[in-house]
Enzyme design. Structure first.
Site, PDB file in Angstrom:
ATOM      1  N   CYS A   1       0.834  -1.213   0.000  1.00 48.78           N
ATOM      2  CA  CYS A   1       0.000   0.000   0.000  1.00 48.78           C
ATOM      3  C   CYS A   1       0.868   1.262   0.000  1.00 48.78           C
ATOM      4  O   CYS A   1       1.888   1.337   0.677  1.00 48.78           O
ATOM      5  CB  CYS A   1      -0.904  -0.017   1.228  1.00 48.78           C
ATOM      6  SG  CYS A   1      -2.089   1.337   1.241  1.00 48.78           S
TER       7      CYS A   1
ATOM      8  N   CYS B   1       0.383   4.693   6.942  1.00 53.70           N
ATOM      9  CA  CYS B   1      -0.236   4.496   8.263  1.00 53.70           C
ATOM     10  C   CYS B   1       0.743   3.766   9.193  1.00 53.70           C
ATOM     11  O   CYS B   1       1.169   2.644   8.887  1.00 53.70           O
ATOM     12  CB  CYS B   1      -1.534   3.709   8.126  1.00 53.70           C
ATOM     13  SG  CYS B   1      -2.588   4.377   6.818  1.00 53.70           S
TER      14      CYS B   1
ATOM     15  N   CYS C   1       0.296  -0.042  10.302  1.00 51.47           N
ATOM     16  CA  CYS C   1      -0.205  -1.051   9.364  1.00 51.47           C
ATOM     17  C   CYS C   1       0.887  -1.931   8.748  1.00 51.47           C
ATOM     18  O   CYS C   1       1.883  -1.445   8.233  1.00 51.47           O
ATOM     19  CB  CYS C   1      -1.009  -0.370   8.264  1.00 51.47           C
ATOM     20  SG  CYS C   1      -1.845  -1.568   7.195  1.00 51.47           S
TER      21      CYS C   1
ATOM     22  N   CYS D   1     -16.870  -8.718   5.281  1.00 49.17           N
ATOM     23  CA  CYS D   1     -16.162  -7.453   5.068  1.00 49.17           C
ATOM     24  C   CYS D   1     -14.891  -7.706   4.254  1.00 49.17           C
ATOM     25  O   CYS D   1     -14.022  -8.468   4.676  1.00 49.17           O
ATOM     26  CB  CYS D   1     -15.831  -6.849   6.420  1.00 49.17           C
ATOM     27  SG  CYS D   1     -14.928  -5.301   6.281  1.00 49.17           S
TER      28      CYS D   1
ATOM     29  N   CYS E   1     -19.801  -5.675   3.254  1.00 48.85           N
ATOM     30  CA  CYS E   1     -19.044  -4.497   3.678  1.00 48.85           C
ATOM     31  C   CYS E   1     -17.735  -4.480   2.901  1.00 48.85           C
ATOM     32  O   CYS E   1     -17.169  -5.540   2.632  1.00 48.85           O
ATOM     33  CB  CYS E   1     -18.764  -4.575   5.178  1.00 48.85           C
ATOM     34  SG  CYS E   1     -17.759  -3.205   5.779  1.00 48.85           S
TER      35      CYS E   1
ATOM     36  N   CYS F   1     -19.433   2.335   8.547  1.00 47.27           N
ATOM     37  CA  CYS F   1     -18.722   1.644   9.617  1.00 47.27           C
ATOM     38  C   CYS F   1     -17.458   2.457   9.851  1.00 47.27           C
ATOM     39  O   CYS F   1     -16.624   2.572   8.950  1.00 47.27           O
ATOM     40  CB  CYS F   1     -18.381   0.220   9.178  1.00 47.27           C
ATOM     41  SG  CYS F   1     -17.284  -0.637  10.321  1.00 47.27           S
TER      42      CYS F   1
ATOM     43  N   ARG G   1     -18.099  -2.443  17.807  1.00 46.89           N
ATOM     44  CA  ARG G   1     -17.392  -3.704  17.558  1.00 46.89           C
ATOM     45  C   ARG G   1     -16.066  -3.761  18.305  1.00 46.89           C
ATOM     46  O   ARG G   1     -15.217  -2.880  18.144  1.00 46.89           O
ATOM     47  CB  ARG G   1     -17.149  -3.920  16.063  1.00 46.89           C
ATOM     48  CG  ARG G   1     -16.419  -5.256  15.784  1.00 46.89           C
ATOM     49  CD  ARG G   1     -16.382  -5.656  14.318  1.00 46.89           C
ATOM     50  NE  ARG G   1     -17.677  -5.495  13.718  1.00 46.89           N
ATOM     51  CZ  ARG G   1     -17.969  -4.557  12.810  1.00 46.89           C
ATOM     52  NH1 ARG G   1     -17.038  -3.755  12.378  1.00 46.89           N
ATOM     53  NH2 ARG G   1     -19.190  -4.457  12.338  1.00 46.89           N
TER      54      ARG G   1
HETATM   55  N1  SAM Z   1      -6.845   0.513   3.230  1.00 49.12           N
HETATM   56  C1  SAM Z   1      -8.100   0.775   3.770  1.00 49.12           C
HETATM   57  C2  SAM Z   1      -8.096   1.952   4.700  1.00 49.12           C
HETATM   58  O1  SAM Z   1      -7.091   2.203   5.347  1.00 49.12           O
HETATM   59  O2  SAM Z   1      -9.133   2.613   4.815  1.00 49.12           O
HETATM   60  C3  SAM Z   1      -8.758  -0.398   4.435  1.00 49.12           C
HETATM   61  C4  SAM Z   1      -7.988  -1.407   5.252  1.00 49.12           C
HETATM   62  S1  SAM Z   1      -7.328  -0.835   6.790  1.00 49.12           S
HETATM   63  C5  SAM Z   1      -6.245  -2.158   7.207  1.00 49.12           C
HETATM   64  C6  SAM Z   1      -8.679  -0.868   7.928  1.00 49.12           C
HETATM   65  C7  SAM Z   1      -8.447  -0.453   9.358  1.00 49.12           C
HETATM   66  O3  SAM Z   1      -7.843  -1.501  10.091  1.00 49.12           O
HETATM   67  C8  SAM Z   1      -7.555   0.733   9.637  1.00 49.12           C
HETATM   68  O4  SAM Z   1      -8.203   1.950   9.438  1.00 49.12           O
HETATM   69  C9  SAM Z   1      -7.233   0.523  11.091  1.00 49.12           C
HETATM   70  O5  SAM Z   1      -8.168   1.184  11.927  1.00 49.12           O
HETATM   71  C10 SAM Z   1      -7.319  -0.983  11.286  1.00 49.12           C
HETATM   72  N2  SAM Z   1      -5.983  -1.559  11.522  1.00 49.12           N
HETATM   73  C11 SAM Z   1      -5.018  -1.748  10.598  1.00 49.12           C
HETATM   74  N3  SAM Z   1      -3.897  -2.250  11.152  1.00 49.12           N
HETATM   75  C12 SAM Z   1      -4.144  -2.376  12.483  1.00 49.12           C
HETATM   76  C13 SAM Z   1      -3.356  -2.813  13.589  1.00 49.12           C
HETATM   77  N4  SAM Z   1      -2.092  -3.219  13.461  1.00 49.12           N
HETATM   78  N5  SAM Z   1      -3.931  -2.818  14.810  1.00 49.12           N
HETATM   79  C14 SAM Z   1      -5.216  -2.403  14.953  1.00 49.12           C
HETATM   80  N6  SAM Z   1      -5.997  -1.969  13.949  1.00 49.12           N
HETATM   81  C15 SAM Z   1      -5.474  -1.939  12.726  1.00 49.12           C
HETATM   82  C1  DTB Z   2     -11.482  -2.347  11.497  1.00 47.28           C
HETATM   83  O1  DTB Z   2     -11.729  -1.348  12.173  1.00 47.28           O
HETATM   84  N1  DTB Z   2     -10.692  -3.333  11.863  1.00 47.28           N
HETATM   85  C2  DTB Z   2     -10.562  -4.313  10.820  1.00 47.28           C
HETATM   86  C3  DTB Z   2     -11.539  -3.779   9.741  1.00 47.28           C
HETATM   87  N2  DTB Z   2     -11.959  -2.531  10.287  1.00 47.28           N
HETATM   88  C4  DTB Z   2     -11.132  -3.665   8.339  1.00 47.28           C
HETATM   89  C5  DTB Z   2      -9.161  -4.529  10.405  1.00 47.28           C
HETATM   90  C6  DTB Z   2      -8.251  -4.888  11.538  1.00 47.28           C
HETATM   91  C7  DTB Z   2      -6.917  -5.128  10.977  1.00 47.28           C
HETATM   92  C8  DTB Z   2      -5.971  -5.637  11.984  1.00 47.28           C
HETATM   93  C9  DTB Z   2      -4.596  -5.812  11.478  1.00 47.28           C
HETATM   94  C10 DTB Z   2      -4.423  -6.802  10.375  1.00 47.28           C
HETATM   95  O2  DTB Z   2      -5.123  -7.839  10.294  1.00 47.28           O
HETATM   96  O3  DTB Z   2      -3.557  -6.554   9.549  1.00 47.28           O
HETATM   97 FE1  SF4 Z   3      -2.900   1.122   3.355  1.00 43.67          FE
HETATM   98 FE2  SF4 Z   3      -2.862  -0.045   5.743  1.00 43.67          FE
HETATM   99 FE3  SF4 Z   3      -3.192   2.578   5.585  1.00 43.67          FE
HETATM  100 FE4  SF4 Z   3      -5.189   0.948   4.776  1.00 43.67          FE
HETATM  101  S1  SF4 Z   3      -4.407   1.156   6.848  1.00 43.67           S
HETATM  102  S2  SF4 Z   3      -4.393   2.740   3.715  1.00 43.67           S
HETATM  103  S3  SF4 Z   3      -3.965  -0.766   3.975  1.00 43.67           S
HETATM  104  S4  SF4 Z   3      -1.347   1.435   4.941  1.00 43.67           S
END
Ligand code: SAM
Ligand code: DTB
Ligand code: SF4
Length: 328
Positions: free
Chosen positions: A63, A67, A70, A107, A138, A198, A270
């Site tokens: 990506c 973030c 992530c 989702c 979703c 959501c 959630r």
């Molecule tokens: N790329 C899209 C975005 O960022 O909107 C969708 C996928 S993103 C992984 C969805 C959400 O997962 C993020 O906004 C974040 O709140 C949550 N998330 C991602 N990595 C995480 C982590 N290591 N621990 C907890 N929540 C996480």
């Molecule tokens: C949300 O708030 N949590 C989910 C979903 N929306 C997309 C994602 C959690 C991701 C946790 C880290 C991972 O699996 O990489």
């Molecule tokens: Fe990309 Fe992860 Fe950020 Fe979603 S949360 S935009 S997957 S870097």
């Protein structure tokens, strides 16, 4: 096309929260806070039913966004294999398995800044196929414009997930490739198309009490509160900016859930990422504080989740049952 845009019905009598009111609740004696949250929870929901959603990463890693939490950002050093967009048939087969395991909402998440036109047909076919299984659908694909949101709506998408993640103030410490305002704009586009929202955030990214309160004030004061509010506990991923973040105090996490329940009485709150690190007792307190949804299954998008056996055992000890399709 413009005729399909829904006028947002704002309830003028709905309470708008101030930071002071919300902070006072967050800091109230724990028993008072939990009693209030549970009372509000019972007035709006069956207190012993929890909705189960299932996640699938339809496009993993690589990506362009930065973030700090992530595993999927190409800009950090997390050890993750990037993949291409999954095939429609595979997604539908996975959704069917999730339905058989008791999930009511499917989702689908992609590691994108926003979806590209060339992938839209595939994505719309995924939504149609999953919807035909009778599940709620979703997607979480990054930023959307109104036109994209409307096309998803027409294909049968129920919810769009797009988190604000933290307070406006703390946002730029975590993400620099987009702004808090960008997030709000997508949320508004999604609402305009008539999709359910959501939207939540992550606790444990070095934010203060005021940031947690501010995040919930932003969510509760949106023109309409989100229908689903995922509260994630940071999963510290090796190689990311937040790999060494201080773990969240469980009592403070429960306070955040309780505050979300009080401020958004009709939303599904959630208990999302981070459950593998939570004790049964902590999860039980979260359910008591008003959480009434979880992600089921062994994996979230890339990280571990407790899995069905553990969750079945937990639900059974707590006398909780998974919410059925008829109750949604
Ligand atoms: N790329 C899209 C975005 O960022 O909107 C969708 C996928 S993103 C992984 C969805 C959400 O997962 C993020 O906004 C974040 O709140 C949550 N998330 C991602 N990595 C995480 C982590 N290591 N621990 C907890 N929540 C996480
Ligand atoms: C949300 O708030 N949590 C989910 C979903 N929306 C997309 C994602 C959690 C991701 C946790 C880290 C991972 O699996 O990489
Ligand atoms: Fe990309 Fe992860 Fe950020 Fe979603 S949360 S935009 S997957 S870097």
């Amino acid at each position: 096309m413009a005729a399909a845009i829904r006028t947002i019905s704002v309830d003028p009598s709905r309470k708008r929260w101030t930071r002071e009111e919300a902070a006072a609740l967050y800091r109230a004696p724990f028993n008072d806070l939990l009693f209030k949250a549970q009372t509000i929870h019972r007035a709006n929901f069956d207190p012993n039913a929890v909705q189960v959603s299932r996640l699938l990463s339809i496009k993993t890693g690589g990506c362009a966004e930065d973030c700090g939490y992530c595993s999927q950002s190409a800009r950090n050093g997390a050890d993750l294999k990037a993949s291409k967009l999954m095939e429609v048939e595979r997604v539908i087969n996975e959704a069917r398995k999730a339905r058989e395991a008791g999930s009511t909402r499917y989702c689908m998440g992609a590691a994108w800044r926003s979806p590209k036109e060339r992938d839209m047909e595939t994505l719309l076919a995924m939504v149609k196929g999953v919807k035909e299984l009778g599940m709620e659908t979703c997607m979480t694909l990054g930023m959307l414009n109104v036109d994209q949101a409307m096309r998803f709506k027409e294909a049968g998408l129920d919810y769009y997930n797009h988190n604000i993640d933290t307070s406006e103030n703390h946002y730029s410490n975590i993400i620099t490739t987009r702004t808090f305002a960008d997030r709000l704009e997508t949320l508004s586009n999604v609402r305009e198309a008539g999709l359910k929202v959501c939207c939540g955030g992550i606790i444990g990214m070095g934010e203060g009490e005021v940031d947690r309160v501010d995040m919930l004030v932003t969510l509760a004061n949106l023109p309409e509160p989100p229908d689903s509010v995922p509260i994630n506990m940071l999963i510290p991923i090796p190689g990311t900016q937040l790999e060494d973040a201080e773990p969240v105090n469980p009592i403070d996490f429960v306070r955040t859930i309780a505050l979300a329940r009080i401020m958004m009485p009709k939303s599904h709150v959630r208990l999302s990422a981070g459950r593998t690190e939570m004790s049964d007792e902590m999860q039980a307190l979260c359910f008591f504080a008003g959480a009434n949804s979880i992600f089921g299954g062994e994996v979230l998008l890339t990280a571990d989740n407790p899995g069905e056996d553990k969750d079945e055992a937990l639900f059974s000890r707590l006398g909780i049952r998974p919410m059925e399709f008829s109750e949604l």
